[in-house]
Scaffold this motif. Structure first.
Motif, PDB file in Angstrom:
ATOM      1  N   TRP A   1       0.854  -1.183   0.000  1.00  0.00           N
ATOM      2  CA  TRP A   1       0.000   0.000   0.000  1.00  0.00           C
ATOM      3  C   TRP A   1       0.897   1.243   0.000  1.00  0.00           C
ATOM      4  CZ3 TRP A   1      -5.190  -0.128  -0.594  1.00  0.00           C
ATOM      5  CH2 TRP A   1      -5.849  -1.334  -0.333  1.00  0.00           C
ATOM      6  N   PHE A   2       0.520   2.193  -0.806  1.00  0.00           N
ATOM      7  CA  PHE A   2       1.155   3.505  -0.840  1.00  0.00           C
ATOM      8  C   PHE A   2       0.062   4.548  -0.633  1.00  0.00           C
ATOM      9  CE2 PHE A   2       5.516   2.869  -2.466  1.00  0.00           C
ATOM     10  CZ  PHE A   2       5.457   1.521  -2.752  1.00  0.00           C
ATOM     11  N   ARG A   3       0.473   5.777  -0.379  1.00  0.00           N
ATOM     12  CA  ARG A   3      -0.493   6.862  -0.281  1.00  0.00           C
ATOM     13  C   ARG A   3       0.105   8.136  -0.825  1.00  0.00           C
ATOM     14  NH1 ARG A   3      -0.724   7.557   6.342  1.00  0.00           N
ATOM     15  NH2 ARG A   3       1.341   8.525   6.596  1.00  0.00           N
ATOM     16  N   GLN A   4      -0.787   9.024  -1.232  1.00  0.00           N
ATOM     17  CA  GLN A   4      -0.354  10.295  -1.794  1.00  0.00           C
ATOM     18  C   GLN A   4      -1.268  11.395  -1.309  1.00  0.00           C
ATOM     19  OE1 GLN A   4       0.020  10.223  -6.062  1.00  0.00           O
ATOM     20  NE2 GLN A   4       1.263  12.073  -6.077  1.00  0.00           N
ATOM     21  N   ALA A   5      -0.715  12.283  -0.504  1.00  0.00           N
ATOM     22  CA  ALA A   5      -1.459  13.442  -0.039  1.00  0.00           C
ATOM     23  C   ALA A   5      -1.392  14.534  -1.104  1.00  0.00           C
ATOM     24  CB  ALA A   5      -0.879  13.943   1.273  1.00  0.00           C
ATOM     25  N   THR A   6      -2.332  15.437  -1.053  1.00  0.00           N
ATOM     26  CA  THR A   6      -2.388  16.518  -2.034  1.00  0.00           C
ATOM     27  C   THR A   6      -1.091  17.308  -2.029  1.00  0.00           C
ATOM     28  OG1 THR A   6      -4.774  16.684  -1.720  1.00  0.00           O
ATOM     29  CG2 THR A   6      -3.667  18.545  -2.775  1.00  0.00           C
ATOM     30  N   GLY A   7      -0.479  17.427  -3.201  1.00  0.00           N
ATOM     31  CA  GLY A   7       0.746  18.206  -3.325  1.00  0.00           C
ATOM     32  C   GLY A   7       2.022  17.444  -3.005  1.00  0.00           C
ATOM     33  N   ASP A   8       1.874  16.197  -2.572  1.00  0.00           N
ATOM     34  CA  ASP A   8       3.044  15.392  -2.210  1.00  0.00           C
ATOM     35  C   ASP A   8       3.247  14.252  -3.193  1.00  0.00           C
ATOM     36  OD1 ASP A   8       2.477  15.566   1.398  1.00  0.00           O
ATOM     37  OD2 ASP A   8       3.372  16.988  -0.015  1.00  0.00           O
ATOM     38  N   GLY A   9       4.415  13.619  -3.102  1.00  0.00           N
ATOM     39  CA  GLY A   9       4.668  12.432  -3.896  1.00  0.00           C
ATOM     40  C   GLY A   9       4.034  11.209  -3.262  1.00  0.00           C
ATOM     41  N   ARG A  10       4.017  10.118  -3.983  1.00  0.00           N
ATOM     42  CA  ARG A  10       3.454   8.875  -3.461  1.00  0.00           C
ATOM     43  C   ARG A  10       4.450   8.257  -2.481  1.00  0.00           C
ATOM     44  NH1 ARG A  10       0.251   5.292  -7.772  1.00  0.00           N
ATOM     45  NH2 ARG A  10      -0.473   7.442  -8.143  1.00  0.00           N
ATOM     46  N   GLU A  11       3.958   7.914  -1.300  1.00  0.00           N
ATOM     47  CA  GLU A  11       4.859   7.384  -0.274  1.00  0.00           C
ATOM     48  C   GLU A  11       4.452   5.978   0.164  1.00  0.00           C
ATOM     49  OE1 GLU A  11       4.910   9.609   3.359  1.00  0.00           O
ATOM     50  OE2 GLU A  11       2.813   9.171   3.824  1.00  0.00           O
ATOM     51  N   PHE A  12       5.441   5.228   0.552  1.00  0.00           N
ATOM     52  CA  PHE A  12       5.245   3.851   1.008  1.00  0.00           C
ATOM     53  C   PHE A  12       4.508   3.823   2.338  1.00  0.00           C
ATOM     54  CE2 PHE A  12       6.037  -0.490   1.900  1.00  0.00           C
ATOM     55  CZ  PHE A  12       6.502  -0.582   3.204  1.00  0.00           C
ATOM     56  N   VAL A  13       3.586   2.882   2.468  1.00  0.00           N
ATOM     57  CA  VAL A  13       2.846   2.697   3.716  1.00  0.00           C
ATOM     58  C   VAL A  13       3.139   1.326   4.319  1.00  0.00           C
ATOM     59  CG1 VAL A  13       0.555   2.518   4.760  1.00  0.00           C
ATOM     60  CG2 VAL A  13       0.998   4.248   2.998  1.00  0.00           C
TER      61      VAL A  13
ATOM     62  N   ASP B   1      -2.954  11.212   8.101  1.00  0.00           N
ATOM     63  CA  ASP B   1      -3.177  10.016   7.289  1.00  0.00           C
ATOM     64  C   ASP B   1      -4.061  10.315   6.078  1.00  0.00           C
ATOM     65  OD1 ASP B   1      -3.451   8.183  10.356  1.00  0.00           O
ATOM     66  OD2 ASP B   1      -1.726   8.247   8.999  1.00  0.00           O
ATOM     67  N   THR B   2      -4.586  11.512   6.005  1.00  0.00           N
ATOM     68  CA  THR B   2      -5.428  11.895   4.876  1.00  0.00           C
ATOM     69  C   THR B   2      -4.637  11.846   3.577  1.00  0.00           C
ATOM     70  OG1 THR B   2      -6.869  13.304   6.222  1.00  0.00           O
ATOM     71  CG2 THR B   2      -6.752  13.784   3.858  1.00  0.00           C
ATOM     72  N   ALA B   3      -5.140  11.063   2.630  1.00  0.00           N
ATOM     73  CA  ALA B   3      -4.444  10.868   1.360  1.00  0.00           C
ATOM     74  C   ALA B   3      -5.279   9.967   0.458  1.00  0.00           C
ATOM     75  CB  ALA B   3      -3.082  10.224   1.587  1.00  0.00           C
ATOM     76  N   VAL B   4      -4.847   9.868  -0.772  1.00  0.00           N
ATOM     77  CA  VAL B   4      -5.360   8.826  -1.657  1.00  0.00           C
ATOM     78  C   VAL B   4      -4.458   7.612  -1.467  1.00  0.00           C
ATOM     79  CG1 VAL B   4      -5.834   8.134  -4.023  1.00  0.00           C
ATOM     80  CG2 VAL B   4      -6.255  10.497  -3.305  1.00  0.00           C
ATOM     81  N   TYR B   5      -5.081   6.477  -1.193  1.00  0.00           N
ATOM     82  CA  TYR B   5      -4.337   5.255  -0.943  1.00  0.00           C
ATOM     83  C   TYR B   5      -4.398   4.345  -2.168  1.00  0.00           C
ATOM     84  CZ  TYR B   5      -3.749   6.382   3.955  1.00  0.00           C
ATOM     85  OH  TYR B   5      -3.365   6.984   5.135  1.00  0.00           O
ATOM     86  N   TYR B   6      -3.252   3.717  -2.468  1.00  0.00           N
ATOM     87  CA  TYR B   6      -3.127   2.848  -3.629  1.00  0.00           C
ATOM     88  C   TYR B   6      -2.581   1.488  -3.220  1.00  0.00           C
ATOM     89  CZ  TYR B   6      -3.333   7.198  -6.326  1.00  0.00           C
ATOM     90  OH  TYR B   6      -3.711   8.406  -6.862  1.00  0.00           O
ATOM     91  N   CYS B   7      -3.153   0.421  -3.752  1.00  0.00           N
ATOM     92  CA  CYS B   7      -2.529  -0.885  -3.610  1.00  0.00           C
ATOM     93  C   CYS B   7      -1.673  -1.137  -4.846  1.00  0.00           C
ATOM     94  CB  CYS B   7      -3.560  -1.993  -3.417  1.00  0.00           C
ATOM     95  SG  CYS B   7      -4.715  -2.232  -4.785  1.00  0.00           S
ATOM     96  N   ALA B   8      -0.672  -1.990  -4.696  1.00  0.00           N
ATOM     97  CA  ALA B   8       0.256  -2.236  -5.788  1.00  0.00           C
ATOM     98  C   ALA B   8       0.777  -3.662  -5.713  1.00  0.00           C
ATOM     99  CB  ALA B   8       1.421  -1.243  -5.725  1.00  0.00           C
TER     100      ALA B   8
END
Length: 125
Positions: A36-48, A90-97
């Motif tokens: 799982w990764f996440r990306q907050a507004t204005g930030d890069g995608r980060e590892f969770v 923790d607010t962000a768009v979360y992505y599975c990969a």
């Protein structure tokens, strides 16, 4: 055709819990490491969080360690992220990969081959 379809995001309050799901289909053959990764507004995608091919090894970003749990159910081809004690940060768009063809570091975005569509998690205070 490989597809990762996510569900489970939403708006919650600080301290609440939420579980994200990721349904995998079309993955060839054996099981694969997923994350799982996440990306907050204005930030890069980060590892969770990361889980190895059989679920026996998990790894977490320091910011979520002790609060989030990654798991998988291979009988259902599902990946989960249980999130407890949620914070506003923790607010962000979360992505599975899924990591099928790369063997690089599990925390790096570039080492993942397939991604879910993303799901918004918003934590309000």
């Amino acid at each position: 055709q490989v597809q990762l379809v996510q569900s489970g995001g939403g708006l919650v309050k600080t301290g609440d819990s939420l579980t994200l799901s990721c349904a995998a289909s079309g993955l060839p053959g054996a099981r694969y490491p997923m994350a799982w990764f996440r990306q907050a507004t204005g930030d890069g995608r980060e590892f969770v969080a990361h889980i190895n091919w059989n679920g026996g090894i998990t790894d977490y970003a320091d910011s979520v360690k002790g609060r989030f749990t990654i798991s998988r159910d291979e009988s259902k081809s599902m990946l989960y992220l249980e999130m407890n004690s949620l914070k506003s940060e923790d607010t962000a768009v979360y992505y599975c990969a899924a990591q099928l063809y790369n063997s690089g570091a599990y925390s790096q975005v570039v080492n993942y081959d397939y991604w879910g569509q993303g799901t918004q998690v918003t934590v309000s205070s």
